[in-house]
Enzyme design. Structure first.
Site, short mmCIF file in Angstrom:
data_model
loop_
_atom_site.label_atom_id
_atom_site.label_comp_id
_atom_site.label_asym_id
_atom_site.label_seq_id
_atom_site.Cartn_x
_atom_site.Cartn_y
_atom_site.Cartn_z
N ASP A 65 -5.65 20.68 -8.51
CA ASP A 65 -4.35 19.76 -7.98
C ASP A 65 -4.94 18.60 -6.87
O ASP A 65 -5.94 18.70 -6.52
CB ASP A 65 -3.33 20.64 -7.36
CG ASP A 65 -3.66 20.55 -5.62
OD1 ASP A 65 -3.19 19.92 -4.89
OD2 ASP A 65 -4.74 21.45 -5.39
N ASP A 83 1.78 25.47 -1.69
CA ASP A 83 0.71 25.83 -0.92
C ASP A 83 1.20 26.48 0.39
O ASP A 83 2.53 26.46 0.57
CB ASP A 83 0.00 24.34 -0.40
CG ASP A 83 0.88 23.27 0.13
OD1 ASP A 83 1.83 23.63 0.57
OD2 ASP A 83 0.31 22.20 0.36
#
Length: 379
Positions: free
Chosen positions: A268, A94
């Site tokens: 996720d 991320d």
């Protein structure tokens, strides 16, 4: 050719869900797919070998946490995140944005980036699109995420409008700063809160920048699930059909099914590993809280329909004892089970798409799991 590509296999005639394959420099994986979260270069309590055994194909690393500890320079020196943690499959990192906006109350957002305080020691830090790209280039993940502004939910319309415009400007800066496009694919993140027109604007603006993949961000942050489903359904129509679509932060079984139906490919969430550490287990009959006294002498496995290592070898009574005694092995066993459960669910979703029966599968699963199909409670 971009580092990551999407191959469409088929569309479910019953539901419209997509079956596909995402190809990366470290291997390919079928979608829809759930990605276990390895925040600090480890999926808590799990070895890479165990992740392979439960058929995890791609895992996440967290840019914010790895930047602060051990430092992206150390990971770069080790040859990148894959070598550092001995995982040879795909990795997604991320951007660090979500942590900056969620962990630090003392933050100042400017056009340049975000100034904030370290979440443990209070020291002053600064993260910008360029810095996020530098860290992620050093980490060497297969999929990198653009640095975006994550507005809280709910937020004032005008604030969210300015926020998505800044996210687009930051996305352009991320593309300019990205040093390794032939090795790493940079995905754009669509924002817009719970405003359909802003989600549409954000999607269209980012699609013009021609990222190799797109994520929907800013959902699964406490809003009611029907709101999330509505936003996903609305946003999906503005996302390219020939690129991967990633819904960030979603990991409850009902939401994985509902959002696969709505055309998402990748998911996720820390949910399965986080609740495992509290002794909460996902089973085909619903959630099971292993600390409950009624399991003290229960010699059955966590889930009699499960073929994971935990369920094949250990009883509810034993796992309850370990969790109550705060033994690490208990957390390992519940983590293995929960991740196996979700990865098997995704396999079942993919099979149902192949057979054009995902809506039938949803009904069967919800009935067994104890969810009302029309009005699923928050799981």
């Amino acid at each position: 050719m971009p580092a990551v590509t999407y191959e469409h296999i088929k569309t479910c005639k019953q539901s419209g869900a997509r079956l596909g394959i995402v190809h990366t420099p470290h291997g390919s994986f079928e979608t829809p797919m759930f990605m276990p979260v390895g925040t600090k270069a480890t999926v808590k309590t799990m070895s890479p070998e165990e992740l392979r055994q439960i058929e995890a194909k791609i895992i996440l690393g967290n840019t914010y946490h790895l930047w602060l500890q051990p430092g992206n320079d150390i990971i770069k020196h080790a040859g990148g995140l894959h070598k550092f943690m001995n995982w040879d499959g795909p990795i997604l990192t991320d951007s660090g944005g979500f942590q900056v906006f969620s962990l630090s109350n003392l933050r100042k957002i400017t056009e340049e980036g975000v100034e904030f305080r370290h979440h443990t020691n209070g020291s002053k830090l600064f993260l910008s699109p360029e810095k996020s790209m530098q860290i992620q280039n050093d980490l060497g993940s297969d999929i990198m995420m653009a640095f975006d502004e994550c507005p809280p939910m709910p937020a004032e319309y005008d604030y969210v409008k300015k926020s998505i415009e800044r996210t687009t400007r930051w996305a352009k800066r991320c593309l300019d700063a990205h040093q390794r496009p032939e090795d790493q694919a940079l995905f754009g993140i669509i924002q817009g809160g719970e405003h359909e027109d802003l989600r549409e604007q954000s999607a269209k603006d980012l699609v013009e920048l021609d990222f190799p993949g797109y994520a929907i961000g800013g959902l699964s942050v406490g809003e009611p699930k029907p709101v999330m489903y509505k936003m996903v359904e609305h946003t999906e129509q503005f996302m390219p059909k020939d690129k991967p679509r990633y819904l960030m932060g979603v990991g409850s079984p009902d939401a994985l099914i509902e959002c696969s139906i709505r055309g998402m490919d990748m998911f996720d969430c820390v949910l399965p590993t986080r609740i495992a550490r509290n002794g909460t287990c996902m089973t085909s009959q619903g959630r099971l809280v292993i600390k409950n006294a009624k399991f003290a002498d229960d010699l059955r496995p966590l889930d009699e329909n499960c073929d994971c290592y935990t369920c094949q070898n250990y009883s509810r009574a034993y796992i309850r004892h370990l969790i109550k005694a705060e033994e690490t092995f208990g957390i390992r066993l519940t983590t293995i089970h929960n991740l196996h459960f979700l990865l098997k669910l995704m396999e079942d979703i993919r099979q149902a798409i192949r057979e054009d029966r995902l809506l039938d599968f949803k009904e069967e699963f919800f009935e067994q799991y104890g969810l009302n199909v029309e009005n699923p409670k928050n799981f």
